[in-house]
Design an enzyme around this catalytic site. Structure first.
Site, PDB file in Angstrom:
ATOM      1  N   ASP A  29       6.454  -4.063  -0.904  1.00  0.00           N
ATOM      2  CA  ASP A  29       5.434  -4.020  -2.013  1.00  0.00           C
ATOM      3  C   ASP A  29       5.820  -2.951  -3.235  1.00  0.00           C
ATOM      4  O   ASP A  29       6.567  -2.137  -2.915  1.00  0.00           O
ATOM      5  CB  ASP A  29       4.148  -3.126  -1.316  1.00  0.00           C
ATOM      6  CG  ASP A  29       2.990  -3.323  -2.110  1.00  0.00           C
ATOM      7  OD1 ASP A  29       2.055  -3.860  -1.865  1.00  0.00           O
ATOM      8  OD2 ASP A  29       2.962  -2.679  -3.381  1.00  0.00           O
ATOM      9  N   ASN A  86      -6.810  -7.492   3.025  1.00  0.00           N
ATOM     10  CA  ASN A  86      -7.844  -7.024   2.111  1.00  0.00           C
ATOM     11  C   ASN A  86      -8.286  -8.653   1.527  1.00  0.00           C
ATOM     12  O   ASN A  86      -7.444  -9.171   1.013  1.00  0.00           O
ATOM     13  CB  ASN A  86      -7.362  -6.389   0.724  1.00  0.00           C
ATOM     14  CG  ASN A  86      -6.839  -5.095   1.098  1.00  0.00           C
ATOM     15  OD1 ASN A  86      -7.338  -4.374   1.912  1.00  0.00           O
ATOM     16  ND2 ASN A  86      -5.952  -4.623   0.483  1.00  0.00           N
ATOM     17  N   GLY A  92     -10.646  -4.644  -2.245  1.00  0.00           N
ATOM     18  CA  GLY A  92      -9.570  -4.544  -3.105  1.00  0.00           C
ATOM     19  C   GLY A  92      -8.623  -5.671  -3.267  1.00  0.00           C
ATOM     20  O   GLY A  92      -7.499  -5.149  -3.509  1.00  0.00           O
ATOM     21  N   GLN A  93      -8.915  -6.885  -2.967  1.00  0.00           N
ATOM     22  CA  GLN A  93      -7.847  -7.779  -3.007  1.00  0.00           C
ATOM     23  C   GLN A  93      -7.599  -8.006  -4.412  1.00  0.00           C
ATOM     24  O   GLN A  93      -8.518  -8.315  -5.264  1.00  0.00           O
ATOM     25  CB  GLN A  93      -8.434  -9.399  -2.237  1.00  0.00           C
ATOM     26  CG  GLN A  93      -7.198 -10.133  -2.460  1.00  0.00           C
ATOM     27  CD  GLN A  93      -7.753 -11.679  -1.781  1.00  0.00           C
ATOM     28  OE1 GLN A  93      -8.924 -11.667  -1.168  1.00  0.00           O
ATOM     29  NE2 GLN A  93      -7.004 -12.578  -1.812  1.00  0.00           N
ATOM     30  N   HIS A  99      -2.141 -12.615   1.785  1.00  0.00           N
ATOM     31  CA  HIS A  99      -1.085 -11.609   2.039  1.00  0.00           C
ATOM     32  C   HIS A  99      -1.439 -10.612   3.168  1.00  0.00           C
ATOM     33  O   HIS A  99      -2.485  -9.998   2.995  1.00  0.00           O
ATOM     34  CB  HIS A  99      -0.439 -11.046   0.875  1.00  0.00           C
ATOM     35  CG  HIS A  99      -1.459 -10.225   0.002  1.00  0.00           C
ATOM     36  ND1 HIS A  99      -2.307 -10.817  -1.154  1.00  0.00           N
ATOM     37  CD2 HIS A  99      -1.678  -8.979  -0.358  1.00  0.00           C
ATOM     38  CE1 HIS A  99      -2.898  -9.933  -1.543  1.00  0.00           C
ATOM     39  NE2 HIS A  99      -2.930  -8.914  -1.028  1.00  0.00           N
ATOM     40  N   HIS A 101      -0.296  -6.960   4.757  1.00  0.00           N
ATOM     41  CA  HIS A 101       0.187  -5.659   4.404  1.00  0.00           C
ATOM     42  C   HIS A 101       0.774  -5.161   5.915  1.00  0.00           C
ATOM     43  O   HIS A 101      -0.028  -5.002   6.563  1.00  0.00           O
ATOM     44  CB  HIS A 101      -0.738  -4.545   3.800  1.00  0.00           C
ATOM     45  CG  HIS A 101      -1.272  -4.972   2.501  1.00  0.00           C
ATOM     46  ND1 HIS A 101      -0.827  -4.242   1.506  1.00  0.00           N
ATOM     47  CD2 HIS A 101      -2.276  -5.677   2.094  1.00  0.00           C
ATOM     48  CE1 HIS A 101      -1.578  -4.736   0.427  1.00  0.00           C
ATOM     49  NE2 HIS A 101      -2.380  -5.752   0.669  1.00  0.00           N
TER      50      HIS A 101
END
Ligand code: DGP
Length: 113
Positions: A29, A86, A92-93, A99, A101
């Site tokens: 990230d 998310n 909070g996408q 994806h 995390h």
């Protein structure tokens, strides 16, 4: 419309890639929230978890197995890690390409957020 993570898959945008196979890409990230913060994505464009369907069942399983393998690679399989998706605005996408995390390398608070 161009998708940021599709651009990373196509190597049009650079990323620090840690794992790849024919269906999955994993890279660090750009804004890490933990010592280990890796994004694991399907190469197939799926906008988010809500857009995944029955035909993606095997792919979803493969992503989870890849996460476990990458955690081992990163040396956090014994200390522990978290796999987070998310989905939507409240979560909070920010990028509309599914994806996961993978976070670890420090104690992670619970509940998140
Ligand atoms: P989310 O909020 O769940 O949609 O997370 C999106 C993540 O994507 C966020 O942690 C930052 C990361 N990110 C955004 N743009 C880039 C980029 O260009 N490269 C990399 N490696 N990560 C990015």
């Amino acid at each position: 419309m161009t998708c940021l993570f599709c651009e990373i898959i196509d190597r049009n945008i650079p990323a620090d890639i840690v794992f790849e196979d024919d269906e999955i890409l994993a890279f660090r990230d750009v804004d890490p929230r933990a010592p280990v913060h890796i994004l694991i994505i399907p190469k197939k464009h799926i906008s988010g978890l809500s857009e995944a369907n029955e035909s993606d069942r095997e792919l979803m399983g493969r992503i989870c197995i890849a996460a476990s393998r990458i955690a081992g690679q990163e040396g956090i399989d014994q200390s522990g890690y978290r796999l987070v998706v998310n989905s939507g605005p409240d979560a909070g996408q920010a990028v509309d390409h599914l994806h996961f995390h993978l976070l670890g390398g420090r104690p992670l608070g619970w509940p998140p957020g």
